[in-house]
Design a protein around this motif. Structure first.
Motif, PDB file in Angstrom:
ATOM      1  N   LEU A  63      16.547  12.313  30.312  1.00 48.13           N
ATOM      2  CA  LEU A  63      16.895  13.610  29.723  1.00 48.13           C
ATOM      3  C   LEU A  63      18.337  13.680  29.209  1.00 48.13           C
ATOM      4  N   ARG A  64      18.840  12.600  28.672  1.00 41.69           N
ATOM      5  CA  ARG A  64      20.236  12.585  28.227  1.00 41.69           C
ATOM      6  C   ARG A  64      20.496  13.558  27.078  1.00 41.69           C
ATOM      7  N   VAL A  65      19.590  13.599  26.117  1.00 41.49           N
ATOM      8  CA  VAL A  65      19.784  14.498  24.976  1.00 41.49           C
ATOM      9  C   VAL A  65      19.694  15.959  25.396  1.00 41.49           C
ATOM     10  N   PRO A  66      18.626  16.370  26.146  1.00 40.96           N
ATOM     11  CA  PRO A  66      18.595  17.764  26.613  1.00 40.96           C
ATOM     12  C   PRO A  66      19.793  18.134  27.477  1.00 40.96           C
ATOM     13  N   LEU A  67      20.232  17.207  28.336  1.00 41.00           N
ATOM     14  CA  LEU A  67      21.387  17.479  29.196  1.00 41.00           C
ATOM     15  C   LEU A  67      22.648  17.686  28.363  1.00 41.00           C
ATOM     16  N   PHE A  68      22.836  16.822  27.382  1.00 42.38           N
ATOM     17  CA  PHE A  68      24.030  16.940  26.539  1.00 42.38           C
ATOM     18  C   PHE A  68      23.995  18.242  25.740  1.00 42.38           C
ATOM     19  N   CYS A  69      22.829  18.578  25.178  1.00 39.55           N
ATOM     20  CA  CYS A  69      22.710  19.801  24.371  1.00 39.55           C
ATOM     21  C   CYS A  69      22.933  21.044  25.235  1.00 39.55           C
ATOM     22  N   HIS A  70      22.333  21.059  26.428  1.00 42.55           N
ATOM     23  CA  HIS A  70      22.487  22.210  27.318  1.00 42.55           C
ATOM     24  C   HIS A  70      23.934  22.363  27.766  1.00 42.55           C
ATOM     25  N   SER A  71      24.550  21.266  28.171  1.00 41.68           N
ATOM     26  CA  SER A  71      25.942  21.320  28.640  1.00 41.68           C
ATOM     27  C   SER A  71      26.882  21.741  27.521  1.00 41.68           C
ATOM     28  N   SER A  72      26.645  21.222  26.322  1.00 39.58           N
ATOM     29  CA  SER A  72      27.488  21.596  25.177  1.00 39.58           C
ATOM     30  C   SER A  72      27.336  23.077  24.848  1.00 39.58           C
ATOM     31  N   ALA A  73      26.098  23.567  24.892  1.00 34.38           N
ATOM     32  CA  ALA A  73      25.852  24.991  24.631  1.00 34.38           C
ATOM     33  C   ALA A  73      26.565  25.862  25.659  1.00 34.38           C
ATOM     34  N   MET A  74      26.562  25.423  26.916  1.00 34.62           N
ATOM     35  CA  MET A  74      27.224  26.185  27.978  1.00 34.62           C
ATOM     36  C   MET A  74      28.742  26.163  27.821  1.00 34.62           C
ATOM     37  N   VAL A  75      29.278  25.053  27.313  1.00 29.09           N
ATOM     38  CA  VAL A  75      30.718  24.986  27.037  1.00 29.09           C
ATOM     39  C   VAL A  75      31.095  26.032  25.994  1.00 29.09           C
ATOM     40  N   PHE A  76      30.347  26.074  24.898  1.00 36.77           N
ATOM     41  CA  PHE A  76      30.659  27.012  23.816  1.00 36.77           C
ATOM     42  C   PHE A  76      30.426  28.462  24.243  1.00 36.77           C
ATOM     43  N   LEU A  77      29.351  28.712  24.993  1.00 34.68           N
ATOM     44  CA  LEU A  77      29.060  30.077  25.429  1.00 34.68           C
ATOM     45  C   LEU A  77      30.134  30.581  26.381  1.00 34.68           C
ATOM     46  N   ASN A  78      30.499  29.776  27.368  1.00 32.57           N
ATOM     47  CA  ASN A  78      31.524  30.201  28.313  1.00 32.57           C
ATOM     48  C   ASN A  78      32.897  30.294  27.652  1.00 32.57           C
ATOM     49  N   GLY A  79      33.159  29.427  26.679  1.00 32.66           N
ATOM     50  CA  GLY A  79      34.408  29.535  25.933  1.00 32.66           C
ATOM     51  C   GLY A  79      34.473  30.834  25.152  1.00 32.66           C
ATOM     52  N   TYR A  80      33.346  31.202  24.549  1.00 31.26           N
ATOM     53  CA  TYR A  80      33.278  32.466  23.810  1.00 31.26           C
ATOM     54  C   TYR A  80      33.495  33.656  24.745  1.00 31.26           C
ATOM     55  N   ILE A  81      32.856  33.638  25.908  1.00 28.74           N
ATOM     56  CA  ILE A  81      32.993  34.725  26.878  1.00 28.74           C
ATOM     57  C   ILE A  81      34.441  34.867  27.320  1.00 28.74           C
ATOM     58  N   CYS A  82      35.057  33.742  27.649  1.00 27.87           N
ATOM     59  CA  CYS A  82      36.444  33.747  28.128  1.00 27.87           C
ATOM     60  C   CYS A  82      37.389  34.304  27.061  1.00 27.87           C
ATOM     61  N   LEU A  83      37.236  33.854  25.818  1.00 26.62           N
ATOM     62  CA  LEU A  83      38.111  34.319  24.738  1.00 26.62           C
ATOM     63  C   LEU A  83      37.893  35.789  24.419  1.00 26.62           C
ATOM     64  N   GLU A  84      36.630  36.239  24.430  1.00 26.39           N
ATOM     65  CA  GLU A  84      36.331  37.644  24.172  1.00 26.39           C
ATOM     66  C   GLU A  84      36.962  38.544  25.235  1.00 26.39           C
ATOM     67  N   TYR A 105      33.022  54.029  24.522  1.00 30.57           N
ATOM     68  CA  TYR A 105      32.296  53.277  23.511  1.00 30.57           C
ATOM     69  C   TYR A 105      33.230  52.704  22.450  1.00 30.57           C
ATOM     70  N   SER A 106      34.492  52.579  22.788  1.00 32.49           N
ATOM     71  CA  SER A 106      35.437  51.982  21.836  1.00 32.49           C
ATOM     72  C   SER A 106      35.032  50.521  21.592  1.00 32.49           C
ATOM     73  N   PRO A 107      35.342  49.986  20.405  1.00 28.69           N
ATOM     74  CA  PRO A 107      34.914  48.618  20.064  1.00 28.69           C
ATOM     75  C   PRO A 107      35.336  47.566  21.092  1.00 28.69           C
ATOM     76  N   HIS A 108      36.568  47.650  21.583  1.00 27.65           N
ATOM     77  CA  HIS A 108      37.045  46.645  22.529  1.00 27.65           C
ATOM     78  C   HIS A 108      36.374  46.788  23.894  1.00 27.65           C
ATOM     79  N   GLU A 109      36.123  48.019  24.321  1.00 27.29           N
ATOM     80  CA  GLU A 109      35.401  48.220  25.589  1.00 27.29           C
ATOM     81  C   GLU A 109      33.993  47.643  25.484  1.00 27.29           C
TER      82      GLU A 109
END
Length: 268
Positions: A63-84, A105-109
């Protein structure tokens, strides 16, 4: 004001503190009904219970390809969450020590609420870690610590997105998402083969980073309680106490995995 169909549906659920649920996230996907959480958690635990028995009948998968794709997706998702969370909280001049949950309901909230919703969804995506362990026959990694961590974090995140989706929750969420960027980055690199192994000497530091994370969050939750912060007076003490078993179990794992072998090697 006349009740809407959604209001009637929401009020039909009977569970503690239903009337205190945050109106902004009340009807978001996988947030409204407690039965969604119960069903997903039950399916996860059934996978843990019966998945290994089923997988043992077959050869382990790479499962090297699924593992790499899942881990990469989690890197980008968590990076997005942290930056937001970082940018929106700075725009709102949020306090690190104590920030009440304001129904705004302000945009930043709403950016903070949306980022935390994605954080909650990421905990569902992390169930795939367990599935990969089962399919690859990594039985030793399917530990009580692993199952406890994934199942309880998912339930805990639902509680916060349901009742306290903004405010001080941004601090532990931002810390955890940052740690997960590093952690899943390691996972992605580790499946690329022997050529990358020499660059992964820092594996032991991942557990140390997690221990540091739990310590910081415990101290942060303690200071919120001590200063009688308006944020989550009924949830923050529980969240702080929730860090204690993680500190114990991750600490025990760290000692057994990285300290005991070194001591044994010196004495031989």
């Amino acid at each position: 004001m006349a009740s809407t169909g959604n209001d009637t549906k929401t009020e039909s659920y009977s569970y503690p503190f239903a009337d205190l649920a945050d109106e902004r996230t009340r009807n978001w996907p996988l947030v409204e009904s407690p039965w969604n959480v119960s069903a997903l958690l039950a399916l996860y635990l059934l996978m843990v219970r019966y998945g290994p028995k089923w997988a043992a009948r077959y050869k382990p998968l790479q499962l090297r390809v699924p593992l790499f794709c899942h881990s990469s997706a989690m890197v980008f998702l968590n990076g997005y969450i942290c930056l937001e969370l970082f940018s929106a909280s700075r725009a709102l001049d949020y306090s690190i020590g104590c920030q009440p949950c304001r129904v705004s309901y302000s945009p930043h909230e709403m950016r903070i609420a949306a980022a935390f919703w994605w954080f909650y969804i990421s905990k569902i995506m992390e169930f795939a870690d367990t599935a990969f362990f089962i399919l690859r026959h990594k039985w030793t990694q399917l530990s009580f610590l692993h199952v406890y961590h994934h199942s309880t974090m998912f339930a805990f995140c639902w509680i916060f997105i349901k009742w306290l989706p903004t405010g001080s929750v941004y601090v532990p969420t931002m810390i955890n998402s940052f740690v997960h960027v590093i952690m899943y980055g390691y996972y992605a690199l580790s499946v690329l083969g022997p050529r990358t192994q020499k660059f992964l000497w820092w594996k032991s530091y991942l557990t140390g980073l997690q221990l540091l994370q739990f310590t910081i969050v415990l101290l942060w939750a303690t200071q919120i309680v001590l200063q009688d912060c308006e944020y989550g007076s009924w949830l923050t003490p529980i969240g702080g106490a929730y860090m204690v078993p993680f500190l114990f179990m991750f600490g025990k794992f760290y000692v057994q995995k990285y300290r005991i072998p070194k001591v044994s090697k010196k004495t031989n």
